[in-house]
Design a protein around this motif. Structure first.
Motif, PDB file in Angstrom:
ATOM      1  N   MET A  20     -10.269  -1.946 -12.360  1.00  0.00           N
ATOM      2  CA  MET A  20     -11.156  -1.977 -11.204  1.00  0.00           C
ATOM      3  C   MET A  20     -11.072  -0.663 -10.439  1.00  0.00           C
ATOM      4  O   MET A  20     -12.093  -0.100 -10.021  1.00  0.00           O
ATOM      5  CB  MET A  20     -10.787  -3.139 -10.284  1.00  0.00           C
ATOM      6  N   ARG A  21      -9.824  -0.132 -10.242  1.00  0.00           N
ATOM      7  CA  ARG A  21      -9.686   1.141  -9.540  1.00  0.00           C
ATOM      8  C   ARG A  21     -10.403   2.256 -10.279  1.00  0.00           C
ATOM      9  O   ARG A  21     -11.037   3.125  -9.660  1.00  0.00           O
ATOM     10  CB  ARG A  21      -8.211   1.479  -9.366  1.00  0.00           C
ATOM     11  N   ALA A  22     -10.304   2.224 -11.615  1.00  0.00           N
ATOM     12  CA  ALA A  22     -10.981   3.265 -12.401  1.00  0.00           C
ATOM     13  C   ALA A  22     -12.487   3.187 -12.193  1.00  0.00           C
ATOM     14  O   ALA A  22     -13.169   4.220 -12.044  1.00  0.00           O
ATOM     15  CB  ALA A  22     -10.628   3.117 -13.879  1.00  0.00           C
ATOM     16  N   ASP A  23     -13.035   1.979 -12.168  1.00  0.00           N
ATOM     17  CA  ASP A  23     -14.475   1.835 -11.969  1.00  0.00           C
ATOM     18  C   ASP A  23     -14.890   2.220 -10.560  1.00  0.00           C
ATOM     19  O   ASP A  23     -16.037   2.641 -10.325  1.00  0.00           O
ATOM     20  CB  ASP A  23     -14.900   0.390 -12.249  1.00  0.00           C
ATOM     21  N   LEU A  24     -13.961   2.096  -9.594  1.00  0.00           N
ATOM     22  CA  LEU A  24     -14.298   2.430  -8.215  1.00  0.00           C
ATOM     23  C   LEU A  24     -14.053   3.894  -7.892  1.00  0.00           C
ATOM     24  O   LEU A  24     -14.314   4.319  -6.764  1.00  0.00           O
ATOM     25  CB  LEU A  24     -13.481   1.553  -7.252  1.00  0.00           C
ATOM     26  N   GLY A  25     -13.507   4.651  -8.861  1.00  0.00           N
ATOM     27  CA  GLY A  25     -13.370   6.090  -8.633  1.00  0.00           C
ATOM     28  C   GLY A  25     -12.010   6.653  -8.907  1.00  0.00           C
ATOM     29  O   GLY A  25     -11.747   7.819  -8.587  1.00  0.00           O
ATOM     30  N   GLY A  26     -11.085   5.879  -9.444  1.00  0.00           N
ATOM     31  CA  GLY A  26      -9.778   6.418  -9.776  1.00  0.00           C
ATOM     32  C   GLY A  26      -8.686   5.851  -8.907  1.00  0.00           C
ATOM     33  O   GLY A  26      -8.920   5.058  -8.000  1.00  0.00           O
ATOM     34  N   PRO A  27      -7.421   6.263  -9.185  1.00  0.00           N
ATOM     35  CA  PRO A  27      -6.285   5.708  -8.446  1.00  0.00           C
ATOM     36  C   PRO A  27      -6.372   5.881  -6.940  1.00  0.00           C
ATOM     37  O   PRO A  27      -5.858   5.071  -6.189  1.00  0.00           O
ATOM     38  CB  PRO A  27      -5.084   6.472  -9.022  1.00  0.00           C
ATOM     39  N   ALA A  28      -6.990   6.935  -6.488  1.00  0.00           N
ATOM     40  CA  ALA A  28      -7.059   7.189  -5.047  1.00  0.00           C
ATOM     41  C   ALA A  28      -8.307   6.597  -4.416  1.00  0.00           C
ATOM     42  O   ALA A  28      -8.567   6.813  -3.217  1.00  0.00           O
ATOM     43  CB  ALA A  28      -6.994   8.689  -4.779  1.00  0.00           C
ATOM     44  N   ALA A  29      -9.083   5.846  -5.188  1.00  0.00           N
ATOM     45  CA  ALA A  29     -10.343   5.316  -4.672  1.00  0.00           C
ATOM     46  C   ALA A  29     -10.083   4.280  -3.593  1.00  0.00           C
ATOM     47  O   ALA A  29      -9.117   3.525  -3.645  1.00  0.00           O
ATOM     48  CB  ALA A  29     -11.156   4.705  -5.812  1.00  0.00           C
ATOM     49  N   ARG A  30     -10.975   4.287  -2.615  1.00  0.00           N
ATOM     50  CA  ARG A  30     -10.892   3.276  -1.564  1.00  0.00           C
ATOM     51  C   ARG A  30     -11.452   1.944  -2.096  1.00  0.00           C
ATOM     52  O   ARG A  30     -12.373   1.931  -2.914  1.00  0.00           O
ATOM     53  CB  ARG A  30     -11.692   3.721  -0.343  1.00  0.00           C
ATOM     54  N   THR A  31     -10.853   0.854  -1.605  1.00  0.00           N
ATOM     55  CA  THR A  31     -11.297  -0.479  -2.035  1.00  0.00           C
ATOM     56  C   THR A  31     -11.881  -1.260  -0.874  1.00  0.00           C
ATOM     57  O   THR A  31     -11.939  -2.490  -0.930  1.00  0.00           O
ATOM     58  CB  THR A  31     -10.110  -1.254  -2.644  1.00  0.00           C
ATOM     59  N   ASP A  32     -12.296  -0.595   0.164  1.00  0.00           N
ATOM     60  CA  ASP A  32     -12.836  -1.304   1.319  1.00  0.00           C
ATOM     61  C   ASP A  32     -14.051  -2.141   0.963  1.00  0.00           C
ATOM     62  O   ASP A  32     -14.326  -3.159   1.610  1.00  0.00           O
ATOM     63  CB  ASP A  32     -13.223  -0.302   2.420  1.00  0.00           C
ATOM     64  N   GLN A  33     -14.826  -1.657  -0.018  1.00  0.00           N
ATOM     65  CA  GLN A  33     -16.043  -2.382  -0.364  1.00  0.00           C
ATOM     66  C   GLN A  33     -15.764  -3.711  -1.057  1.00  0.00           C
ATOM     67  O   GLN A  33     -16.661  -4.530  -1.243  1.00  0.00           O
ATOM     68  CB  GLN A  33     -16.963  -1.520  -1.246  1.00  0.00           C
ATOM     69  N   ILE A  34     -14.515  -3.915  -1.479  1.00  0.00           N
ATOM     70  CA  ILE A  34     -14.105  -5.214  -2.044  1.00  0.00           C
ATOM     71  C   ILE A  34     -13.470  -6.000  -0.903  1.00  0.00           C
ATOM     72  O   ILE A  34     -12.277  -5.888  -0.612  1.00  0.00           O
ATOM     73  CB  ILE A  34     -13.123  -5.041  -3.208  1.00  0.00           C
ATOM     74  N   GLY A  35     -14.284  -6.797  -0.234  1.00  0.00           N
ATOM     75  CA  GLY A  35     -13.788  -7.514   0.939  1.00  0.00           C
ATOM     76  C   GLY A  35     -12.967  -8.735   0.615  1.00  0.00           C
ATOM     77  O   GLY A  35     -12.232  -9.239   1.471  1.00  0.00           O
ATOM     78  N   ALA A  36     -13.081  -9.237  -0.622  1.00  0.00           N
ATOM     79  CA  ALA A  36     -12.337 -10.432  -1.007  1.00  0.00           C
ATOM     80  C   ALA A  36     -12.017 -10.363  -2.483  1.00  0.00           C
ATOM     81  O   ALA A  36     -12.785  -9.768  -3.263  1.00  0.00           O
ATOM     82  CB  ALA A  36     -13.129 -11.693  -0.687  1.00  0.00           C
ATOM     83  N   TRP A  37     -10.922 -10.927  -2.851  1.00  0.00           N
ATOM     84  CA  TRP A  37     -10.555 -10.948  -4.270  1.00  0.00           C
ATOM     85  C   TRP A  37      -9.791 -12.229  -4.605  1.00  0.00           C
ATOM     86  O   TRP A  37      -9.217 -12.882  -3.738  1.00  0.00           O
ATOM     87  CB  TRP A  37      -9.736  -9.728  -4.673  1.00  0.00           C
ATOM     88  N   VAL A  38      -9.810 -12.579  -5.882  1.00  0.00           N
ATOM     89  CA  VAL A  38      -9.025 -13.684  -6.434  1.00  0.00           C
ATOM     90  C   VAL A  38      -8.197 -13.123  -7.573  1.00  0.00           C
ATOM     91  O   VAL A  38      -8.750 -12.644  -8.569  1.00  0.00           O
ATOM     92  CB  VAL A  38      -9.923 -14.832  -6.941  1.00  0.00           C
ATOM     93  N   ALA A  39      -6.871 -13.142  -7.405  1.00  0.00           N
ATOM     94  CA  ALA A  39      -5.961 -12.648  -8.432  1.00  0.00           C
ATOM     95  C   ALA A  39      -5.512 -13.802  -9.304  1.00  0.00           C
ATOM     96  O   ALA A  39      -5.042 -14.828  -8.792  1.00  0.00           O
ATOM     97  CB  ALA A  39      -4.763 -11.963  -7.791  1.00  0.00           C
ATOM     98  N   LEU A  40      -5.654 -13.623 -10.613  1.00  0.00           N
ATOM     99  CA  LEU A  40      -5.246 -14.671 -11.551  1.00  0.00           C
ATOM    100  C   LEU A  40      -3.895 -14.291 -12.160  1.00  0.00           C
ATOM    101  O   LEU A  40      -2.869 -14.408 -11.496  1.00  0.00           O
ATOM    102  CB  LEU A  40      -6.328 -14.874 -12.600  1.00  0.00           C
TER     103      LEU A  40
END
Length: 889
Positions: free
Chosen positions: A821-841
């Motif tokens: 997911m980080r890679a798709d959002l721009g790499g290890p330093a990418a911000r994840t603010d746009q992911i306001g909610a998540w479900v970890a399995l």
């Protein structure tokens, strides 16, 4: 003259002739009468000669009739006597040895007399010769026939064992001549503590002990209410004491003290179930003593001259040994439980008790046959139950719940039950497929929660909130206790709450957030719950469960009611080992924090089998209030379905027009059957990421979210774009696509880039809500890496995540790993603010890091099958464990 003379002569001659004729006639008549008289005499003589013969024959006939009637009468009396003997001594008490078997009497039925031989009656069936013993008297044996005396002893003891329940007859043997050899066949009873031998010189101690037992029974068991144990058993249906039979086989001359003690036992023992069978020891004259004299030419029973009796042969040695081994085995296995119905009030008395000041119900019967009561109130407020596996902990909980539920209505009492061990025995309290009934008092049943400690924590949080609510109400009414609150607020509903947590140590295991918060909540509830009618019952079969409490003395001190099952450790006080010698179906009940002086031994009935419990539950269920609802059943092994979720059924078209639609993701592990909801308003970051490699669970989260969103939009008012990029997810994604029909569009790896382009280009014009459901979106990294129109598909995806929510476009995507997911959002330093909610399995807490979760190090999350950790930045401070909804079809 001559003529005159001639006339006179003629006249004389005529007269003489007449006289002669008359004389002849009379002579003939006399001769005839004589002949008739002689004939009569002959007949009379002949008849007189026949009378003795006829009288003798008649006499013989009458005597024969009398003998016949007498014999018939004797036979009838003998038959009646035999019938009476069989009624008085049925089954094992009088059966011949060839057909003998143990036949214990009913609980309230007296054991009756015992056979030692038969009465020999000519021409009649043998009549058993009976001797009263148990609850009746004593037997003294004497005479020159020692073998006959030994046969009587063996017969009396074996028949007594066979006529009573295992363990209810205890034998004490005093045999100084043969050193116990006279009772060798009964030796297997010693392994169960039912036979003890007293050595030479120990007769005085034995008699002293018997006298002490009689004194104790009179003072504490009979207590002036009943004249004998037999009368008590008939009145109550219970026998609280065993029969004690002392067999004294000879010995030296008794001392003055021994003679005095023996006389006391004879006078008072029978009423207290203490009996003597003696040979070579003279007993005093008393109505309770039956004397048997055995001589080589026959035996006699009773006072002189006695009733002649033909003694039975001694019981076969194999029969004695086999019977004693069977009795010992059953005693060692533990006594059978008492009937559960004995604890219940009559139907007309059910639900009549008031719980304002506390809850009181019997848990079993004590050694004296009186009920042992358990109380939860201001003191003691909480209970601790302990016992190894197989000692009856579950049955005890059933018994206690049933006894309380039968006495207090649902308005007076509510139960919350949590079982951390595997199994479904507690599921019967809730409504099920097999049985539609439920216990009206039960509000929550949690089973198979051994891996869901969060559910136990949720229960404690719920109880803490209820405690706060009650404390606020008490403060408002200026009172401090539940009884006072109910008095000043009679219209309020303030039942006492009993929360039972089985294998509670699972809550306190480990050093994570759950354990720390659970311990704090337990301590607070234990300390303050008593005043507001909230009571905790903690149970454990593992000593470690109890040890988990010792580090919190303030918590342990609140559990003053301790219930220890056989072999339980650390439940009672340190020097109180009463539980170590308990038989099965028994428990030590102690309301004094386990101190020895508070011990009460209770015999626990059997309440946990289906048939026993079902009768009570159905009766109470039929009595339930009209507005009663079944208990909430949480089964940790069951996967909930979206269509059954109350929150899903409550959704209707137009629900999301004001605050934004809601996506239901799974069921929260909570007391109420609530759904984990992600609200999707027009606000930044209102997107969802599902993280993990478990295909079925990830697809279930997206499927539930899409179906719940579709339920809130009328057909044609929302768009659903489904992109499936993992073949394993294709069946679920296809089913969802077919369900959404005209509102859905399908994309795959070849067309997903077009979806990104169309969606990104359409953000400028905010139209109908648009939901992008991306199954395994990270698998499309290659397809999205190509540039089209100056930007790659991934860049467009980031733009959609960033700008889409404010334009009613939301991404609900599954990534098979946080790094992907980080890679798709721009790499290890990418911000994840746009992911306001998540479900970890199946993603560990450490992988989530500080960018997705507040604080450092990530959440305390350890993956387990069909569980997820849900976190919404806009709502949560900590993650929320959920169960993804299973297939909807």
């Amino acid at each position: 003259m001559a003529d005159r003379r001639a006339q006179l002569v003629s006249r004389v001659r005529g007269t003489l002739a007449d006289a002669l004729g008359a004389a002849r006639t009379r002579l003939f008549a006399a001769q005839t009468e004589l002949t008739a008289g002689r004939e009569r005499l002959t007949r009379v003589r002949r008849a007189a000669a026949e009378v003795p013969e006829r009288v003798g024959a008649e006499r013989d006939r009458r005597l024969a009739e009398i003998d016949e009637r007498h014999a018939a009468r004797i036979a009838e009396l003998a038959r009646r006597a035999a019938d009476a003997a069989r009624w008085e001594a049925p089954g094992a008490a009088a059966e011949e040895w060839s057909r003998w078997r143990a036949t214990p009497a009913e609980r309230s039925e007296p054991p009756g007399a015992l056979r030692i031989g038969t009465l020999g009656i000519a021409g009649a069936e043998p009549v058993p010769a009976l001797v009263p013993l148990l609850d009746a008297g004593h037997v003294e044996l004497s005479g020159a026939d020692r073998d006959g005396c030994d046969a009587v002893v063996g017969a009396l003891l074996l028949r007594a064992l066979g006529r009573t329940d295992a363990g209810t007859v205890r034998l004490m043997g005093y045999d100084p001549e043969h050193l116990g050899g006279g009772l060798a066949g009964f030796a297997p009873l010693g392994t169960a503590g039912l036979l003890t031998f007293v050595g030479p010189g120990g007769l005085g101690r034995l008699l002293d002990d018997l006298v002490e037992q009689i004194r104790r029974i009179n003072e504490t068991v009979l207590a002036g209410e009943h004249s004998s144990l037999r009368e008590l058993a008939a009145a109550t249906g219970r026998r609280p004491e065993p029969w004690r039979v002392a067999v004294l086989l000879g010995g030296d001359e008794l001392s003055r003290h021994e003679r005095g003690q023996l006389d006391r036992v004879v006078r008072t023992g029978a009423a207290c179930g203490v009996h003597l069978v003696v040979r070579g020891v003279a007993l005093p004259d008393d109505p309770t003593v039956t004397r048997v004299v055995a001589e080589p030419d026959g035996a006699r029973v009773g006072a002189p001259p006695g009733l002649p009796v033909r003694l039975d042969p001694p019981p076969p040695a194999p029969l004695v040994t086999e019977t004693c081994r069977d009795v010992a085995a059953r005693v060692n296995a533990g006594p059978a439980p008492t009937p559960f119905t004995d604890l219940l009030p009559p139907p007309e008395r059910m639900w009549r008790e008031d719980s304002a000041t506390g809850l009181t119900a019997p848990i079993g019967e004590g050694p004296q046959g009186r009920p042992v009561l358990l109380t939860l109130g201001d003191y003691p407020p909480h209970a601790l139950i302990g016992g190894p596996s197989g000692t009856g902990k579950t049955n005890l909980i059933f018994t206690w719940i049933g006894a309380l539920a039968a006495r207090y209505s649902p308005a007076e009492l509510e139960f919350y039950l949590l079982d951390f061990k595997e199994g479904v025995s507690f599921a019967r309290f809730a409504q099920g497929r097999r049985d539609p009934s439920w216990l009206p008092h039960m509000r929550l049943v949690g089973i198979n929660v051994n891996t869901d400690r969060e559910f136990g924590l949720a229960l404690l949080r719920f109880l803490a909130e209820e405690l706060r609510r009650r404390a606020d109400a008490a403060k408002k009414h200026e009172v401090t206790k539940l009884a006072e609150l109910r008095a000043v607020d009679p219209t309020g509903r303030w039942p006492r709450i009993v929360a039972v947590v089985d294998e509670f140590q699972m809550l306190l295991a480990g050093r994570d957030v759950v354990a720390r918060e659970a311990a704090d909540l337990l301590e607070d509830l234990a300390r303050r719950g008593r005043s507001q009618g909230i009571h905790l019952v903690l149970a454990s079969q593992d000593v470690r469960g109890i040890e988990a409490l010792w580090g919190r003395p303030a918590l342990v001190a609140q559990f003053t009611l301790r219930i220890a099952l056989p072999k339980a450790l650390r439940i009672l006080a340190e020097r109180n080992d009463a539980a170590q010698s308990l038989p099965r179906w028994h428990a030590v009940v102690n309301a004094e924090s386990g101190l020895p002086e508070g011990n009460q031994v209770a015999r626990i009935p059997s309440a946990s089998d289906w048939e026993t419990w079902s009768g009570l539950q159905h009766r109470l269920w039929r009595m339930r209030p009209q507005d009663a609802a079944p208990a909430r059943l949480f089964d940790g092994d069951a996967i909930p379905r979206l269509v059954d979720a109350p929150d899903f059924r409550a959704l209707t078209s137009g629900d999301g027009t004001t605050r934004g639609p809601v996506a239901l993701l799974g069921e929260i592990i909570d007391v109420q059957a609530r759904s984990a909801a992600l609200r999707l308003p027009r606000a930044p970051g209102r997107n969802l990421a599902v993280l993990g490699t478990r295909v079925d669970e990830a697809c279930a989260v997206l499927d539930a979210a899409a179906r719940s969103l579709a339920r809130q939009h009328r057909p044609g008012t929302a768009r659903f774009s489904i992109a499936c990029l993992d073949p394993d997810a294709d069946p679920i994604a296809r089913a969802l696509y077919e369900e959404l029909a005209e509102d859905a569009a399908w994309y795959d790896e070849e067309t997903v880039a077009e979806l990104m382009t169309e969606t990104a280009d359409g953000l400028a014009s905010a139209g109908d809500p648009h939901y992008l459901l991306l199954f395994a979106v990270d698998a499309a990294a290659g397809a999205l890496a190509a540039r089209a129109g100056g930007r790659t598909g991934l860049e467009r995806l980031r733009g959609i995540l960033h700008d889409g929510p404010e334009r009613r476009t939301h991404v609900l995507a599954w990534w098979r790993g946080v790094a992907r997911m980080r890679a798709d959002l721009g790499g290890p330093a990418a911000r994840t603010d746009q992911i306001g909610a998540w479900v970890a399995l199946d993603t560990h807490g450490g992988e989530l890091g500080s960018s997705l979760y507040p604080g450092t190090g990530g959440p305390d999350w350890y993956p387990r099958p069909w569980r997820g950790l849900f976190f919404d930045r806009a709502v949560h401070r900590t993650g929320q464990v959920i169960i993804p909804y299973g297939p909807s079809r």
